[in-house]
Scaffold this active site. Structure first.
Site, short mmCIF file in Angstrom:
data_model
loop_
_atom_site.label_atom_id
_atom_site.label_comp_id
_atom_site.label_asym_id
_atom_site.label_seq_id
_atom_site.Cartn_x
_atom_site.Cartn_y
_atom_site.Cartn_z
CB CYS A 196 -1.40 7.30 1.11
SG CYS A 196 -2.86 6.68 1.93
CD GLU A 249 -2.89 -1.35 0.45
OE1 GLU A 249 -3.13 -0.41 -0.33
OE2 GLU A 249 -3.55 -2.41 0.44
#
Ligand code: NAD
Length: 487
Positions: free
Chosen positions: A287, A253
């Site tokens: 993110c 991720e």
């Protein structure tokens, strides 16, 4: 809560120092104070944690999934009871404003509740067979030992997103804390112990990536490496696993460079509000932060004015009413200022921020920063900066906006602001990313929502949601033949 003056490893339900007593400083981003010494782990501590995990994994995997889930349910209750304690740890580690630290605790407890329920929904399939007297089914099977390698930006949510589904699936977990946010994973271990998790099923080791992360990734006892962090480290981890004698599953991720598109038919006030939230919550260290704001030419000036008015009102600090906290380290602050200066040297203009907030020094606060006139192929347009810095771009129309949205190697999230269902649907179809938000922020997740990216933002897995069970379990197909004549 007082942050401990020494942050140990957590193995077999006890705190352990490093062999030889090696340690490093943990500084608080709010004021640059050294708040603790952190045990500096290496191969020996990793081996200890892995032995403990490997020893505990078998019995844990044989517990029925609903019983494993029940322990997560108790963890949720304890997290809510200890909200203040955990929010305080998150705040000391990251410096984020209290409301954001408390939100991490609440969302982590919600995730534990969702994963508890997954224990009773641990479904496989029954499949028809063309062969007489044969039945076929699929079962979720635990992998064994999971290595969970953490980023720094949301220390509690980060641990919760990996550890709850990994445990629910019947695995033992060894967490490698981020070296800048080390204590959360230890407090989490104590919470799981109090919730009734058997000894050894969860451990946390401290240390740098090369010292403690690499031996964990390379160890053949690890069956799944679940990594959240930068694309560069993710690629390195993929390589390390490829070089092992026995492969492991690798869940990556990674970063994002998320576009926020404002069309000429958008509600500009709403778009300006959400562009600010997308760019500056958690000081842009998300993110999913909105780091590229792409605005149709015809509304560029109007949007820019509305946006910059709001940016000027963002409250920088870590207090109860503040919006934008510090970045994680002095090195990060210096890097960001250097990147902004570099963009200016190449022709960009700073229209807000661009400097550290002197009144909050020596805390690592960067004023919310907006750049304009930066080339699309400039490094600040292409690289994730991971700080409170966003760029404004002009687009001649819809097609150019979509082209710009897709013009980086990342593909995590993207938002579009429009009143047109046609534009929204086309953006959903044409933006290469894992999450699209229509008339919303670039971030947004929930315990039931699969989250992850494409291209350099991830390798296809999704966390959390039911989809995260696919990271931490393997499908086993079972074929059973029987003979009616042998009854
Ligand atoms: P990072 O890659 O620098 O570090 C992440 C972790 O990897 C740390 O624990 C570090 O110690 C470890 N590590 C470093 N080198 C290693 C090595 N050689 N072997 C094993 N482990 C090693 O990332 P970061 O700066 O801490 O985190 C920020 C990044 O995380 C950003 O790119 C952000 O976008 C990303 N992120 C992604 C998501 C997502 O869900 N996609 C969520 C949060 C953060």
């Amino acid at each position: 809560m007082t942050y401990p003056s020494f942050v140990p490893h957590w193995v077999a339900d006890v705190e352990v120092p490093s062999s030889g007593g090696a340690s490093f400083d943990k500084r608080c981003p709010i004021d640059d104070r050294v708040v603790a010494q952190v045990a500096r782990g290496g191969a020996a501590e990793v081996a200890h944690a892995l032995s403990s995990a490997a020893g505990a994994a078998g019995a844990w995997s044989r517990l029925p999934a609903p019983s494993r889930g029940a322990i997560l349910g108790r963890a949720a209750t304890l997290l809510r009871e200890r909200e203040h304690e955990f929010a305080a740890i998150v705040q000391v580690e990251t410096g984020k404003p209290w409301k954001n630290a408390a939100a991490e605790v609440a969302s982590s407890a919600d995730l534990a509740v969702f994963m508890e329920g997954e224990g009773s929904r641990f479904y496989g399939k029954t499949l028809p067979s063309p062969i007489l007297h044969r039945s076929v089914q699929t079962l979720r099977s635990p992998i064994g030992v999971c290595a969970a390698i953490m980023p720094f930006n949301s220390p509690l949510a980060g641990v919760a997103w990996k550890v709850f589904p990994a445990l629910l699936c019947g695995n033992a977990v060894v967490v490698k804390s981020h070296e800048l946010t080390p204590y959360t994973a230890v407090a989490f271990g104590r919470l799981l112990k109090d919730a009734g998790l058997p000894v050894g099923v969860y451990s946390a080791v401290q240390g740098t990536g090369p010292d403690a992360g690499a031996p964990l990734v390379r160890d053949h006892r690890v069956g799944v490496v679940s990594f959240t962090g930068s694309t560069a480290t993710g690629k390195l981890i993929q390589q390390m696993v490829s070089q092992r004698a026995v492969l492991a599953k690798v869940c990556l991720e990674l970063g994002g460079k998320n576009p926020f598109v404002v069309c000429d038919d958008a509600d500009l006030e709403l778009a300006a509000d959400l562009a600010v939230a997308s760019a500056f919550i958690d000081a842009g260290q998300r993110c999913a932060s909105g780091s590229r704001i792409i605005v149709f030419d015809s509304v560029y000036d109007a949007f820019r004015d509305a946006f910059l008015q709001r940016v000027a009102k963002v409250r920088v600090g870590s207090g109860a009413d503040d919006d934008c906290g510090p970045v994680i380290s002095r090195a990060s602050l210096d890097r960001l200022i250097g990147q902004v200066d570099g963009a200016v040297a190449r022709g960009g203009r700073v229209v807000a921020g661009g400097r550290a907030v002197a009144a909050l020094a020596p805390g690592y606060y960067l004023a919310p920063t907006v750049l304009e006139g930066v080339a699309v192929d400039d490094e600040v347009s292409q690289q994730e900066l991971f700080g409170p810095v966003t760029c404004l771009y002009r687009a001649g129309g819809f097609d150019q906006a979509v082209r710009l949205a897709n013009s980086t190697h990342y593909g995590l999230t993207g938002a579009i602001h429009t009143a047109s269902v046609h534009r929204a649907q086309e953006f959903i179809a044409r933006y290469h990313g894992g999450l699209v938000s229509v008339n919303g922020a670039t971030f947004g997740s929930g315990p039931h929502m699969p989250f992850g990216g494409v291209k350099n933002s991830g390798n296809g897995f999704r966390e959390p949601g039911t989809e995260s069970l696919d990271v931490y379990s393997e499908w086993k197909t079972v074929v059973i033949n029987h003979h009616p004549g042998r009854i």
